[in-house]
Design a protein around this motif. Sequence first.
Motif: not given
Length: 376
Positions: A201-209, A184-187
């Motif tokens: 934006a605030v994101a926690t526990g973000t699943p990456a890759y 959402t932050a990106r778009h």
Amino acid sequence: MRKSVIAVIALSMLPFAATATAQPAAGVGSVVGVEALSTQATLPGSARAERLLYRSTTVGDAPVTTSAAVYFPAGQAPAGGWPVIAWAHGTVGLGDNCAYSVAGPAAVERDWAYLRTWLDQGYAIVAADYAGLGGPGEHPYLNGVVEAHNVVDAVKAATAQYPSLSNKWAVVGQSQGGGAAVSTARHATSFGGPSLDYRGAVATGTPAYIEDAIQFAGPGMLPVAVSAHLSAYVLYILSGLRTTYPDLNIDSFLTESGRTWLARAQSGCIGELGEELAAEKPSIGSFFARPLSDIPNVHGLLTSYMGLPASGYDRPLFLGQGLKDTDVLTPETLRWAAELAANGEPVTLHTYPTDHDKTVNASLADSVPFVRALFA
């Protein structure tokens, strides 16, 4: 997501009719209707709470009607209206009865405490259901672009419906919702257009890759029983991949057992499915008849579907990560944060000596002043 190294209530309440999609498209973010929220989906302490039905898009920009829970603080709105926090929720399941605005959060105690903090700070909260949850169609789990559309369109609809809301807003999210908040932050600026004033934006526990691990899924992957929630998330990802790319014929990659489990995942909420998986203990490898690597350019395709953008952010982004978090690949999340910083993106990273669940509320000491500054 809960209890997974890759990244969990039903009501006797029918979601809105699937025939809503047959109506002429009135434009994304337009309001279809307002309903009462169930007790399970009502944030304790909110002065007013409603379920908002609105127009958005799903896979391939196809029009869809979806929903959101809207919560108001107590008291009179300030001049210009209540600033808005868009809440991107974590995994609840794939069934319509699992939808956040129907059944409430899967992690009730954790999420209510978190959202109540924002409410007490004087923010209205718009908690979007993602497309296919609580409404027509399938939910394309972890499809970041779809989730971004759904979150932004929920804010559009809410600010159009309620005069007491400001057009100034930020997004916060945890786990699956952390990824949704990042997308959402990106778009947000381009999707929201001039009617909204996106702040950050605030994101926690973000699943990456996650795509780096899922590309190797196949008959030889984890041939022994593992965490039930890990198995559940693999099934949810397969469902999301099938919904996003129907031409792949994902069912052809699965054994009979895998197809049976995938069908069960389509209707069960995360708690129910986790209990079934824990009882029967299938291995992830047993789901597969052949590896996903048989798909041409599987990594590129998976990245397009669930990958987190590493550039293009135009507002501040706060990342909170627990160093004891084994629900997501913490080293990969930190690697992604480092890539954002190397790309000159406006990212702030905070780490905590906590696990996946505890990081959500531990981050408030830093994220509350961060968001306050966004609206200052």
